[in-house]
Design a protein around this motif. Sequence first.
Motif, PDB file in Angstrom:
ATOM      1  N   GLN A   1       0.826  -1.195   0.000  1.00 56.03           N
ATOM      2  CA  GLN A   1       0.000   0.000   0.000  1.00 56.03           C
ATOM      3  C   GLN A   1       0.867   1.255   0.000  1.00 56.03           C
ATOM      4  OE1 GLN A   1      -3.335   0.023  -0.339  1.00 56.03           O
ATOM      5  NE2 GLN A   1      -3.143   2.236  -0.527  1.00 56.03           N
TER       6      GLN A   1
ATOM      7  N   ARG B   1      -2.289   6.917   1.758  1.00 58.34           N
ATOM      8  CA  ARG B   1      -3.408   6.605   0.874  1.00 58.34           C
ATOM      9  C   ARG B   1      -4.157   5.400   1.419  1.00 58.34           C
ATOM     10  NH1 ARG B   1      -1.850   5.206  -5.106  1.00 58.34           N
ATOM     11  NH2 ARG B   1      -1.109   7.370  -5.036  1.00 58.34           N
TER      12      ARG B   1
ATOM     13  N   PRO C   1      -6.725   2.205   1.211  1.00 61.73           N
ATOM     14  CA  PRO C   1      -7.029   1.250   0.131  1.00 61.73           C
ATOM     15  C   PRO C   1      -8.280   1.683  -0.637  1.00 61.73           C
ATOM     16  CG  PRO C   1      -6.554   0.094   2.176  1.00 61.73           C
ATOM     17  CD  PRO C   1      -6.647   1.544   2.522  1.00 61.73           C
ATOM     18  N   GLU C   2      -8.239   1.544  -1.954  1.00 61.83           N
ATOM     19  CA  GLU C   2      -9.393   1.922  -2.772  1.00 61.83           C
ATOM     20  C   GLU C   2     -10.540   0.936  -2.564  1.00 61.83           C
ATOM     21  OE1 GLU C   2      -7.490   4.309  -6.541  1.00 61.83           O
ATOM     22  OE2 GLU C   2      -8.128   2.243  -6.842  1.00 61.83           O
TER      23      GLU C   2
ATOM     24  N   VAL D   1     -13.125  -1.467  -3.796  1.00 63.78           N
ATOM     25  CA  VAL D   1     -13.248  -2.309  -4.994  1.00 63.78           C
ATOM     26  C   VAL D   1     -14.319  -3.384  -4.742  1.00 63.78           C
ATOM     27  CG1 VAL D   1     -10.979  -1.928  -6.013  1.00 63.78           C
ATOM     28  CG2 VAL D   1     -11.207  -3.547  -4.131  1.00 63.78           C
TER      29      VAL D   1
ATOM     30  N   ALA E   1      -2.187  -5.830  -9.552  1.00 64.73           N
ATOM     31  CA  ALA E   1      -2.170  -4.943  -8.386  1.00 64.73           C
ATOM     32  C   ALA E   1      -0.882  -4.132  -8.434  1.00 64.73           C
ATOM     33  CB  ALA E   1      -2.245  -5.745  -7.090  1.00 64.73           C
TER      34      ALA E   1
ATOM     35  N   VAL F   1      -3.234  -0.514  -5.967  1.00 64.38           N
ATOM     36  CA  VAL F   1      -4.333  -0.190  -6.891  1.00 64.38           C
ATOM     37  C   VAL F   1      -4.539  -1.374  -7.838  1.00 64.38           C
ATOM     38  CG1 VAL F   1      -5.168   1.386  -8.676  1.00 64.38           C
ATOM     39  CG2 VAL F   1      -3.825   2.268  -6.751  1.00 64.38           C
ATOM     40  N   TRP F   2      -5.776  -1.835  -7.954  1.00 61.58           N
ATOM     41  CA  TRP F   2      -6.098  -2.964  -8.820  1.00 61.58           C
ATOM     42  C   TRP F   2      -6.516  -2.489 -10.210  1.00 61.58           C
ATOM     43  CZ3 TRP F   2      -5.336  -8.041  -8.090  1.00 61.58           C
ATOM     44  CH2 TRP F   2      -5.106  -8.491  -6.780  1.00 61.58           C
ATOM     45  N   TYR F   3      -6.075  -3.235 -11.229  1.00 61.44           N
ATOM     46  CA  TYR F   3      -6.441  -2.974 -12.621  1.00 61.44           C
ATOM     47  C   TYR F   3      -6.915  -4.279 -13.260  1.00 61.44           C
ATOM     48  CZ  TYR F   3      -3.943   1.462 -12.160  1.00 61.44           C
ATOM     49  OH  TYR F   3      -3.532   2.715 -11.755  1.00 61.44           O
TER      50      TYR F   3
ATOM     51  N   ARG G   1      -9.116   0.653 -14.326  1.00 65.56           N
ATOM     52  CA  ARG G   1      -8.934   0.774 -12.885  1.00 65.56           C
ATOM     53  C   ARG G   1     -10.163   0.198 -12.186  1.00 65.56           C
ATOM     54  NH1 ARG G   1      -5.732   5.706 -10.209  1.00 65.56           N
ATOM     55  NH2 ARG G   1      -5.931   5.186  -7.993  1.00 65.56           N
TER      56      ARG G   1
ATOM     57  N   SER H   1     -11.335   0.358  -9.207  1.00 63.22           N
ATOM     58  CA  SER H   1     -12.129   1.236  -8.337  1.00 63.22           C
ATOM     59  C   SER H   1     -13.113   2.081  -9.132  1.00 63.22           C
ATOM     60  CB  SER H   1     -11.210   2.142  -7.515  1.00 63.22           C
ATOM     61  OG  SER H   1     -10.446   2.990  -8.367  1.00 63.22           O
ATOM     62  N   ARG H   2     -12.912   2.201 -10.448  1.00 60.85           N
ATOM     63  CA  ARG H   2     -13.831   2.981 -11.276  1.00 60.85           C
ATOM     64  C   ARG H   2     -14.887   2.102 -11.938  1.00 60.85           C
ATOM     65  NH1 ARG H   2      -9.004   5.976 -13.398  1.00 60.85           N
ATOM     66  NH2 ARG H   2      -8.750   7.788 -12.043  1.00 60.85           N
TER      67      ARG H   2
END
Length: 323
Positions: A129, A133, A135-136, A138, A177, A181-183, A196, A198-199
Amino acid sequence: MRADRLLSLLLALQSRGQMTARRLATELEVSVRTVYRDLEALGAAGVPVVASGGPGGGCRLLDGWRSPLLGISAEEATALLAVSAGGPLERIALGEALPQARLKLLASLPAASRDRTNAAAARFHIDTQAWFRSPELVPHLPALVEAVRQDRRLRITHDARDGHTTTRTVDPFGLVAKAGVWYLVARSARAPRAHRVSRIAAAELLPGIFTRPADFDLAGFWSRWTTEFEASLDRLPVTVRLTSAGLAALPEVLGDTTSAARATSDPEAGWHRLVLHFDSPLAACRRLLGFGPDAEVLEPAEVRQQLLDKARRTADRYGEAAI
């Protein structure tokens, strides 16, 4: 289901030695009677299980017996145990498999080196992490994991950075990851691209199965994609001069640890000149304001003027508050 439980029972005894039936029942979430039935099943299958009652008694495997589940060295087990502690896997369904995987690794080692290997692995911790920041969020990550594992098509609704929302059907090739941030790497009508996680506002598993390209390499794609993505950003060069204090604050304000080495210094004037890169004049202004009077933009004129306007408006705002 029972086969999994028998394996878990065997691994627990092999990695931890003697255990009471009650403790085994608690860990396996079954009754004590079920534990004894499973022990009988292991014995019938040729596993030398020994059970003794009374104080100090319990269930154990015959001394010296070890199941050849894995052929792995102590050094290899230490490395795998260390990298499996914490990290992104704990946030997805695969995280549930980690305790069992660690147990199998320990069980594969001779008893003499088991405790030493486990202790050595505990001396390493990987924190993925980023600083400052959280964690986003998800919420749809578990669905993405299932789609990736099963080669299931997905219908996702994605909120872009510019505020536009799109819904598309994609073939999910993999998950990455990066710094917490996960993609999702997926293919729609075009070539694979990264989304992304989170989006992603909605994710629905579809019944269709897609055919994964035999030559697709997730690590190779990610390396190329990140290189192209970084090259598409920070296209605006901004020449600045910084005081020594400003130069020292460069990593804190911009997270930039390399630009300072490229700075040219004027010892007599006490300034350091260098070129920084930003997405846009607005992005440059917002970030350079963090240096306060320790930075001066030399060019381009547009950024210098915007910075001056913002500094004046900021001073006016605080001047009004003091009245």
